[in-house]
Design an enzyme around this catalytic site. Sequence first.
Site, PDB file in Angstrom:
ATOM      1  N   HIS A 132       0.835  -1.212   0.000  1.00 27.70           N
ATOM      2  CA  HIS A 132       0.000   0.000   0.000  1.00 27.70           C
ATOM      3  C   HIS A 132       0.866   1.257   0.000  1.00 27.70           C
ATOM      4  O   HIS A 132       0.569   2.242  -0.678  1.00 27.70           O
ATOM      5  CB  HIS A 132      -0.889   0.045   1.247  1.00 27.70           C
ATOM      6  CG  HIS A 132      -1.889  -1.067   1.350  1.00 27.70           C
ATOM      7  ND1 HIS A 132      -1.784  -2.078   2.271  1.00 27.70           N
ATOM      8  CD2 HIS A 132      -3.015  -1.323   0.653  1.00 27.70           C
ATOM      9  CE1 HIS A 132      -2.795  -2.911   2.142  1.00 27.70           C
ATOM     10  NE2 HIS A 132      -3.563  -2.480   1.165  1.00 27.70           N
TER      11      HIS A 132
ATOM     12  N   GLN B 141     -18.260  -6.263  -1.354  1.00 25.84           N
ATOM     13  CA  GLN B 141     -17.372  -7.090  -2.177  1.00 25.84           C
ATOM     14  C   GLN B 141     -16.996  -8.409  -1.507  1.00 25.84           C
ATOM     15  O   GLN B 141     -16.162  -9.142  -2.019  1.00 25.84           O
ATOM     16  CB  GLN B 141     -16.127  -6.310  -2.597  1.00 25.84           C
ATOM     17  CG  GLN B 141     -15.164  -5.963  -1.486  1.00 25.84           C
ATOM     18  CD  GLN B 141     -14.060  -5.035  -1.972  1.00 25.84           C
ATOM     19  OE1 GLN B 141     -14.259  -3.837  -2.151  1.00 25.84           O
ATOM     20  NE2 GLN B 141     -12.867  -5.576  -2.198  1.00 25.84           N
TER      21      GLN B 141
ATOM     22  N   GLU C 189      -0.974  -4.069  -8.833  1.00 25.76           N
ATOM     23  CA  GLU C 189      -1.089  -5.149  -9.824  1.00 25.76           C
ATOM     24  C   GLU C 189      -1.319  -6.499  -9.152  1.00 25.76           C
ATOM     25  O   GLU C 189      -1.661  -7.465  -9.815  1.00 25.76           O
ATOM     26  CB  GLU C 189       0.185  -5.209 -10.679  1.00 25.76           C
ATOM     27  CG  GLU C 189       0.280  -4.076 -11.666  1.00 25.76           C
ATOM     28  CD  GLU C 189       1.483  -4.211 -12.600  1.00 25.76           C
ATOM     29  OE1 GLU C 189       2.335  -5.092 -12.374  1.00 25.76           O
ATOM     30  OE2 GLU C 189       1.557  -3.408 -13.540  1.00 25.76           O
TER      31      GLU C 189
ATOM     32  N   SER D  28       0.210  -9.128   1.182  1.00 21.80           N
ATOM     33  CA  SER D  28      -1.251  -9.062   1.205  1.00 21.80           C
ATOM     34  C   SER D  28      -1.693  -8.933   2.647  1.00 21.80           C
ATOM     35  O   SER D  28      -1.100  -9.551   3.544  1.00 21.80           O
ATOM     36  CB  SER D  28      -1.842 -10.350   0.607  1.00 21.80           C
ATOM     37  OG  SER D  28      -3.211 -10.467   0.963  1.00 21.80           O
TER      38      SER D  28
HETATM   39  O1  PAF Z   1      -8.077  -3.640  -3.372  1.00 26.73           O
HETATM   40  C1  PAF Z   1      -8.758  -3.272  -2.379  1.00 26.73           C
HETATM   41  O2  PAF Z   1      -8.271  -3.091  -1.258  1.00 26.73           O
HETATM   42  C2  PAF Z   1     -10.255  -3.078  -2.567  1.00 26.73           C
HETATM   43  O3  PAF Z   1     -10.794  -4.007  -3.458  1.00 26.73           O
HETATM   44  C3  PAF Z   1     -10.622  -1.634  -2.969  1.00 26.73           C
HETATM   45  C4  PAF Z   1     -10.040  -1.273  -4.321  1.00 26.73           C
HETATM   46  C5  PAF Z   1     -10.117  -0.657  -1.907  1.00 26.73           C
HETATM   47  C6  PAF Z   1     -12.144  -1.492  -3.058  1.00 26.73           C
HETATM   48  O4  PAF Z   1     -12.754  -1.791  -1.856  1.00 26.73           O
END
Ligand code: PAF
Length: 281
Positions: A37, A61, A148, A185
Amino acid sequence: MQIIRDLTSLRAAISGLRADGSSIALVPTMGALHEGHMSLVAEGGSRADHVVVSIFVNPKQFGPNEDLDAYPRQEARDVAMLEEAKVAILWAPTVDVMYPAGFASNISVGGVSDELDGAARPGHFDGVATVVTKLFNQVRPDVALFGEKDYQQLAVIRRMVADLNQPLDIIGVPTRRADDGLALSSRNVYLSAEQRAAAVALPKALNDAARRIAGGETVAGVLKDAIASLAAAGFGPIDYFELRDAETLETLPMLDRPGRLLAAARMGSTRLIDNIAVDPL
Ligand code: PAF
């Protein structure tokens, strides 16, 4: 760094940043930040005057049997990292702010989101596309950055931005890896020490397969070996290990254009995904 949780304050703060003509980069995240990040934040800082980071664990999601409740949340640590990186605004809305009572809209991107993770996680990319569009409308960035590591997500967002004429640039940033090659991750914290050691088989299988395919070996045979090597290392079930067109994500039976190897597999109860570029010689 301003920490903002309501839309009125966000709009005022964004207008403040923009008052002198400054540009804004947005890094959307679900928190539990790591070096991956922070590389998006650094890239954002090189492309715009101010960086805004969002932290929102987006319920739309996650499937009904997925890890929404268990997803790591560590805002105090995240705040310290973002302050250190000179982020201008942390946008951290609650679920009620993002999805007020009566919320009824959905963004669905066809084609590129149908297979791979789209098939393994029904509704996942609708949830991503919907929240990312909302984040774009809330922050109104000039540029947004995505890793990516989530390669299909990046392809879905690029398609959506092009199709809907969303007025910003999308930048993909290469995956950050641990010394042994495992992609960073937020979900790696779920792995036991033993699982973490075994998980290195995933980037190894991708690298081996990429080298063999680029060297001219038959794609189907290489993919079969890669899946067998993951199973031997303790992965299972293996959702997919496939060679796809790097842009459209269509299946590539042979490497006649830039490709991407993409894989998703479970180590215990942790689902890991990874991918790597494969280019014809
Ligand atoms: O990759 C992520 O952390 C999430 O899918 C995102 C892009 C912040 C959307 O909730």
